[in-house]
Design a protein around this motif. Sequence first.
Motif, short mmCIF file in Angstrom:
data_model
loop_
_atom_site.label_atom_id
_atom_site.label_comp_id
_atom_site.label_asym_id
_atom_site.label_seq_id
_atom_site.Cartn_x
_atom_site.Cartn_y
_atom_site.Cartn_z
N GLY A 1 37.67 36.33 34.09
CA GLY A 1 36.76 37.01 34.79
C GLY A 1 37.38 38.36 35.24
O GLY A 1 38.60 38.73 35.10
N VAL A 2 36.52 39.03 36.12
CA VAL A 2 36.97 40.09 36.83
C VAL A 2 38.11 39.89 37.80
O VAL A 2 37.79 38.96 38.95
N HIS A 3 39.20 40.39 37.90
CA HIS A 3 40.13 39.99 38.80
C HIS A 3 39.83 40.53 40.07
O HIS A 3 39.16 41.45 40.25
N GLU A 4 40.39 39.79 41.20
CA GLU A 4 40.03 40.29 42.67
C GLU A 4 41.27 40.37 43.42
O GLU A 4 41.53 39.75 44.29
N ARG B 1 41.33 36.00 39.42
CA ARG B 1 39.99 36.02 39.60
C ARG B 1 39.86 35.21 40.94
O ARG B 1 38.93 35.54 41.98
N ASP C 1 35.51 32.32 42.47
CA ASP C 1 35.54 33.57 42.96
C ASP C 1 36.04 33.68 44.33
O ASP C 1 35.79 33.01 45.20
N LEU D 1 36.37 49.10 39.24
CA LEU D 1 35.70 47.90 38.89
C LEU D 1 34.27 47.91 39.50
O LEU D 1 34.02 48.16 40.86
N ARG D 2 33.31 48.07 38.56
CA ARG D 2 31.82 48.44 38.81
C ARG D 2 31.68 49.66 39.69
O ARG D 2 30.53 50.18 40.13
N GLU E 1 28.18 49.97 44.24
CA GLU E 1 28.40 50.63 43.19
C GLU E 1 28.17 52.24 43.37
O GLU E 1 26.98 52.57 42.88
N TYR F 1 36.51 45.92 45.33
CA TYR F 1 35.71 45.21 44.30
C TYR F 1 34.55 44.71 45.45
O TYR F 1 33.49 44.81 45.15
#
Length: 535
Positions: free
Chosen positions: A225-228, A212, A155, A308-309, A329, A271
């Motif tokens: 996963g969710v990319h950052e 990610r 992460d 993203l969220r 969020e 994010y």
Amino acid sequence: MMQSICLIISCLLIGGITILPAQVSQITIQRIELMPNEPSPYSMRDWKKVAISYDSFVYDINKTGQYLPLVFTRPQGTNYPQNPSFGLDSYVGTNSNNNGEAVNVLPSLVGATLVGVDKTNQYGMNWVLMSQDYFNKNNGENLYLNNIGGHSGADWWYDMMPNVWFYQLYDLYGKKGDAENQFKLIADRMAEAVRKMGGKTTPWTRAFMDYRAYDFLHMTPNPDGVHEPEAAGAYAWLLYNAYKQNGDRNYLQAAEWSMEYLTNLGSNPSYELQLPYGAYIAAKMNAEIGTKYDVPKFLFWIFNRGPLRGWGTIVGKWNGYDVSGLVGEANDAGNDYAFQLNGLQQAGQLAPLVRYDKRFARAIGKWILNVANATRLMFPGFLPASHQDSHTWSDLYDPDGVIGYEALREKDAGLDLVSTGDAKKGGWAGTNLSLYSTSSIGYLGAILETTNEDKILKIDLLKTDFFRDTAYPSYLLFNPFATTKSVLINVGPAPVDIYDVVSESFLAQNVTGATSISISGNKAVSIVLAPAGGT
């Protein structure tokens, strides 16, 4: 006199005539415009006092009671066995005893230092030196990571931010212990990773950072996963400051490759909390070395809802309370979820941005007023007990309410507006009172000071401007009222000229002590206290 102005803003001296750049209009951010100028109900805590009290509470190794103490020590470090080591519980009542996280420990040291605590000599401990055990050299990572003995690559924000916070400690304390060596090793690792991700000089090519995370041990990206991709902002922050510290142009190039990737993104990557670091460093690089990164684009991303969220900035009232300005969020669908840590860190980065891009003085001043007011709702005592899911422990052990909750949820368990978090539901801890969140409260406490005018805050633009050049005292003040207000500023005993960078004019000259300045309604000033009669 004109030379002192040129120390504050860029000037051209041609044939003995000083040409000042034209005044730049303020840029509005629509999401901030939806927030109130005057949040209500309004109650501004003394965040500096809270930060000092929080630090003395959580670092008191002799505290007794349920879940206490919250700090633990190890007689011998893992990476530096010649020194002891330590950690903080991530939550009050954590189930992971003696498993400290760097995302909690390191910002707690920075935040406390920013409000005046010497963390090299407190309770008989040198906490700064002991924290260096989070630099994982024994396993070959040669980086600060979230856990001692941990590995990178899962992460990005957990891997990048501990290094950012160590750099801030380095700026505050200098070459303690192995800090100088760690500083360079981190910069080298970051620059190498950016090159591996495609950054190069011939032909000039920006890096590709849509992942990610990144495995620094094997120098390979993690595409799962969710990319950052907002991590590019943290890379640029680290590398540009490394360049400023030692002048190595390899670091500057890698910072530019990172920032060029970020500014060329086509969608909002926001994010967690790395994008505000990117926005700040973009403005600083633009001002100092003449790059032309798109700061407005970054700030619009930060405040608007992203894909993203639904990450962004909260707007509106929950159960009659203004919560505008909080970060999390922001789904705008009745189930928003705001997190304490993210708002505190964002405030720490966007305040000094104003020094380098004055076009956002009013917008950022207005947002900080809102977030500083709403953050109190994440602390015990500001909502009814039935709307705080861990108030019983606070009532007994923390009557001053200095340990806050992880988050604020718009609706939870049939209630509107609840101080809460993820720990209890996730089975991680007995409470949602969050040290890893509150450990950044010193960033807010360090930059804020109230004035004689209610709701007009004096925001220090230097406190969190790490690795800055020498500068005169600089402050941002936003007047949320419709009418002009006179605000008292204590400029100290030495005569100064108060220069407003926004209007490019002097508000007062050759003044000492408490001095009144006028701020028009719904306007901001970004003042610099320059020596009177400067040459």
